[in-house]
Design a protein around this motif. Sequence first.
Motif, PDB file in Angstrom:
ATOM      1  N   LYS A   1      84.131 -34.603   3.293  1.00 56.39           N
ATOM      2  CA  LYS A   1      84.466 -33.454   4.139  1.00 56.39           C
ATOM      3  C   LYS A   1      83.626 -33.396   5.413  1.00 56.39           C
ATOM      4  CE  LYS A   1      84.570 -28.362   3.893  1.00 56.39           C
ATOM      5  NZ  LYS A   1      84.501 -27.224   2.952  1.00 56.39           N
ATOM      6  N   MET A   2      82.317 -33.418   5.254  1.00 56.21           N
ATOM      7  CA  MET A   2      81.450 -33.223   6.411  1.00 56.21           C
ATOM      8  C   MET A   2      81.386 -34.447   7.310  1.00 56.21           C
ATOM      9  SD  MET A   2      80.923 -30.147   5.756  1.00 56.21           S
ATOM     10  CE  MET A   2      80.006 -29.835   7.260  1.00 56.21           C
TER      11      MET A   2
ATOM     12  N   VAL B   1      91.753 -29.351  14.284  1.00 55.68           N
ATOM     13  CA  VAL B   1      92.264 -30.698  14.032  1.00 55.68           C
ATOM     14  C   VAL B   1      91.297 -31.485  13.149  1.00 55.68           C
ATOM     15  CG1 VAL B   1      92.802 -32.919  15.119  1.00 55.68           C
ATOM     16  CG2 VAL B   1      93.646 -30.812  16.137  1.00 55.68           C
ATOM     17  N   ALA B   2      90.012 -31.410  13.442  1.00 51.77           N
ATOM     18  CA  ALA B   2      89.002 -32.149  12.671  1.00 51.77           C
ATOM     19  C   ALA B   2      88.953 -31.656  11.229  1.00 51.77           C
ATOM     20  CB  ALA B   2      87.631 -32.004  13.328  1.00 51.77           C
ATOM     21  N   ALA B   3      89.016 -30.341  11.034  1.00 56.00           N
ATOM     22  CA  ALA B   3      88.954 -29.779   9.689  1.00 56.00           C
ATOM     23  C   ALA B   3      90.204 -30.119   8.884  1.00 56.00           C
ATOM     24  CB  ALA B   3      88.783 -28.258   9.769  1.00 56.00           C
ATOM     25  N   PHE B   4      91.368 -30.081   9.528  1.00 51.21           N
ATOM     26  CA  PHE B   4      92.616 -30.403   8.833  1.00 51.21           C
ATOM     27  C   PHE B   4      92.621 -31.868   8.396  1.00 51.21           C
ATOM     28  CE2 PHE B   4      97.087 -31.492   8.397  1.00 51.21           C
ATOM     29  CZ  PHE B   4      97.600 -30.393   7.719  1.00 51.21           C
ATOM     30  N   GLY B   5      92.152 -32.757   9.279  1.00 51.08           N
ATOM     31  CA  GLY B   5      92.073 -34.178   8.936  1.00 51.08           C
ATOM     32  C   GLY B   5      91.100 -34.419   7.800  1.00 51.08           C
ATOM     33  N   ALA B   6      89.963 -33.736   7.824  1.00 50.18           N
ATOM     34  CA  ALA B   6      88.975 -33.885   6.759  1.00 50.18           C
ATOM     35  C   ALA B   6      89.547 -33.435   5.419  1.00 50.18           C
ATOM     36  CB  ALA B   6      87.718 -33.065   7.089  1.00 50.18           C
TER      37      ALA B   6
ATOM     38  N   LYS C   1      75.964 -39.928   7.490  1.00 47.26           N
ATOM     39  CA  LYS C   1      76.512 -38.568   7.464  1.00 47.26           C
ATOM     40  C   LYS C   1      77.076 -38.258   6.076  1.00 47.26           C
ATOM     41  CE  LYS C   1      77.857 -38.578  12.359  1.00 47.26           C
ATOM     42  NZ  LYS C   1      78.994 -38.519  13.302  1.00 47.26           N
ATOM     43  N   PHE C   2      77.736 -39.262   5.493  1.00 46.15           N
ATOM     44  CA  PHE C   2      78.284 -39.098   4.141  1.00 46.15           C
ATOM     45  C   PHE C   2      77.154 -38.815   3.154  1.00 46.15           C
ATOM     46  CE2 PHE C   2      79.663 -40.513  -0.013  1.00 46.15           C
ATOM     47  CZ  PHE C   2      80.977 -40.087  -0.102  1.00 46.15           C
ATOM     48  N   SER C   3      76.040 -39.507   3.301  1.00 44.14           N
ATOM     49  CA  SER C   3      74.887 -39.312   2.416  1.00 44.14           C
ATOM     50  C   SER C   3      74.322 -37.904   2.541  1.00 44.14           C
ATOM     51  CB  SER C   3      73.797 -40.337   2.735  1.00 44.14           C
ATOM     52  OG  SER C   3      74.265 -41.654   2.515  1.00 44.14           O
ATOM     53  N   ALA C   4      74.245 -37.409   3.770  1.00 47.20           N
ATOM     54  CA  ALA C   4      73.746 -36.046   3.994  1.00 47.20           C
ATOM     55  C   ALA C   4      74.667 -35.027   3.335  1.00 47.20           C
ATOM     56  CB  ALA C   4      73.629 -35.769   5.490  1.00 47.20           C
ATOM     57  N   GLY C   5      75.976 -35.227   3.497  1.00 52.70           N
ATOM     58  CA  GLY C   5      76.944 -34.331   2.882  1.00 52.70           C
ATOM     59  C   GLY C   5      76.901 -34.405   1.366  1.00 52.70           C
ATOM     60  N   SER C   6      76.717 -35.608   0.831  1.00 53.20           N
ATOM     61  CA  SER C   6      76.664 -35.799  -0.618  1.00 53.20           C
ATOM     62  C   SER C   6      75.458 -35.096  -1.225  1.00 53.20           C
ATOM     63  CB  SER C   6      76.612 -37.291  -0.959  1.00 53.20           C
ATOM     64  OG  SER C   6      77.818 -37.930  -0.616  1.00 53.20           O
TER      65      SER C   6
ATOM     66  N   SER D   1      78.023 -22.129  -0.170  1.00 50.23           N
ATOM     67  CA  SER D   1      77.025 -21.726   0.827  1.00 50.23           C
ATOM     68  C   SER D   1      75.957 -22.808   0.978  1.00 50.23           C
ATOM     69  CB  SER D   1      76.382 -20.395   0.429  1.00 50.23           C
ATOM     70  OG  SER D   1      75.637 -20.530  -0.768  1.00 50.23           O
ATOM     71  N   LEU D   2      75.603 -23.459  -0.135  1.00 48.32           N
ATOM     72  CA  LEU D   2      74.575 -24.498  -0.094  1.00 48.32           C
ATOM     73  C   LEU D   2      75.123 -25.831   0.420  1.00 48.32           C
ATOM     74  CD1 LEU D   2      72.703 -23.737  -3.443  1.00 48.32           C
ATOM     75  CD2 LEU D   2      71.842 -23.373  -1.121  1.00 48.32           C
ATOM     76  N   ARG D   3      76.294 -26.250  -0.091  1.00 43.70           N
ATOM     77  CA  ARG D   3      76.804 -27.569   0.317  1.00 43.70           C
ATOM     78  C   ARG D   3      77.224 -27.586   1.782  1.00 43.70           C
ATOM     79  NH1 ARG D   3      82.375 -28.090   0.632  1.00 43.70           N
ATOM     80  NH2 ARG D   3      83.648 -26.544  -0.468  1.00 43.70           N
ATOM     81  N   LEU D   4      77.684 -26.451   2.286  1.00 45.38           N
ATOM     82  CA  LEU D   4      78.085 -26.370   3.690  1.00 45.38           C
ATOM     83  C   LEU D   4      76.899 -26.006   4.579  1.00 45.38           C
ATOM     84  CD1 LEU D   4      80.508 -26.521   5.622  1.00 45.38           C
ATOM     85  CD2 LEU D   4      80.982 -24.116   5.130  1.00 45.38           C
ATOM     86  N   GLY D   5      76.101 -25.037   4.109  1.00 40.78           N
ATOM     87  CA  GLY D   5      74.982 -24.563   4.912  1.00 40.78           C
ATOM     88  C   GLY D   5      73.813 -25.523   4.999  1.00 40.78           C
TER      89      GLY D   5
END
Length: 290
Positions: free
Chosen positions: A176-177, A202-207, A106-111, A82-86
């Motif tokens: 992922k993100m 498609v985007a989610a499957f590739g990720a 974007k990678f940094s934000a996701g990390s 919930s936190l890493r995605l939200g």
Amino acid sequence: MDLLKSVGAAGTAAVITVTGIHPIDVVKTRLQVSGDGSAGAARNYKALGIFGTIGIVSKEEGITAFWKGIGAAWLREASYTSLRLGLYGPIKSAMGLKKDSNFLLKFSAGSLAGAIGSTAGNPFDVLKTRMMATEGKATPHLSAAASALYKAQGIGGFYRGLQANVMRAMVLNGTKMACYDEIKGRVVASGIIPNGLPTQFVAAFGAGFFMATTVAPFDMIRTKLMNQPPDAKVYNGFLDCLFKIVAKDGPGGLYAGFIPIWARFAPTTTLQLVIFEQIKPIFGVEGSGE
């Protein structure tokens, strides 16, 4: 308030997803702890392979064994995922990122979102891992598992493998993100696939594919650290575990269980992100965090 709505929507999507995906996680965990003397999983599942493991678990422990640890998994998703995605969207907004922002940003934000989530969810991750690795027909109860771990190791037992878990979460969520955003943006720009649900899929499957490739070694090390016997310490941290795995099984040992990891990540990532996108309006979350 928007942040809480985003976290709530993400947690709901994650709990729904993990209920169906959990059996794959059980098989992956059994393969990763295979025959190393760790508590509850001394059988050589690597020799059995994926289908052999599924067969022996079904025969000896019953179908319900594939949902061992589901209670801990729900709590893990309600905290960690919930936190890493939200938090990804709010963190991106705080960083001033846009659709065309640099991939590494974007990678940094996701990390960062992943690191926060993994710290909060680590206790449930430890319990889930140990419960999934437990052999026998008896289904381990969450309260009993937590009590046994606390008596043997104290509060620190719930944070075994924290370093590896945070590192894994940073690589996982960053990949992922950022990949989801990047693939989604390129697909929309190409006009090949209709915008909306098909593009999200498609985007989610590739990720999910890129996640499995980058995260597998961290996932292996985290599982080994978390599944150490309650009364013993087999590994002295992340690097010691890494070197021991490579010394015993070679570099390929870090990718043991890769197929079930990918088989789990592909549907998990796809369902989590697509469900998240679909239920955002229900929670009053605007936009896609891009």
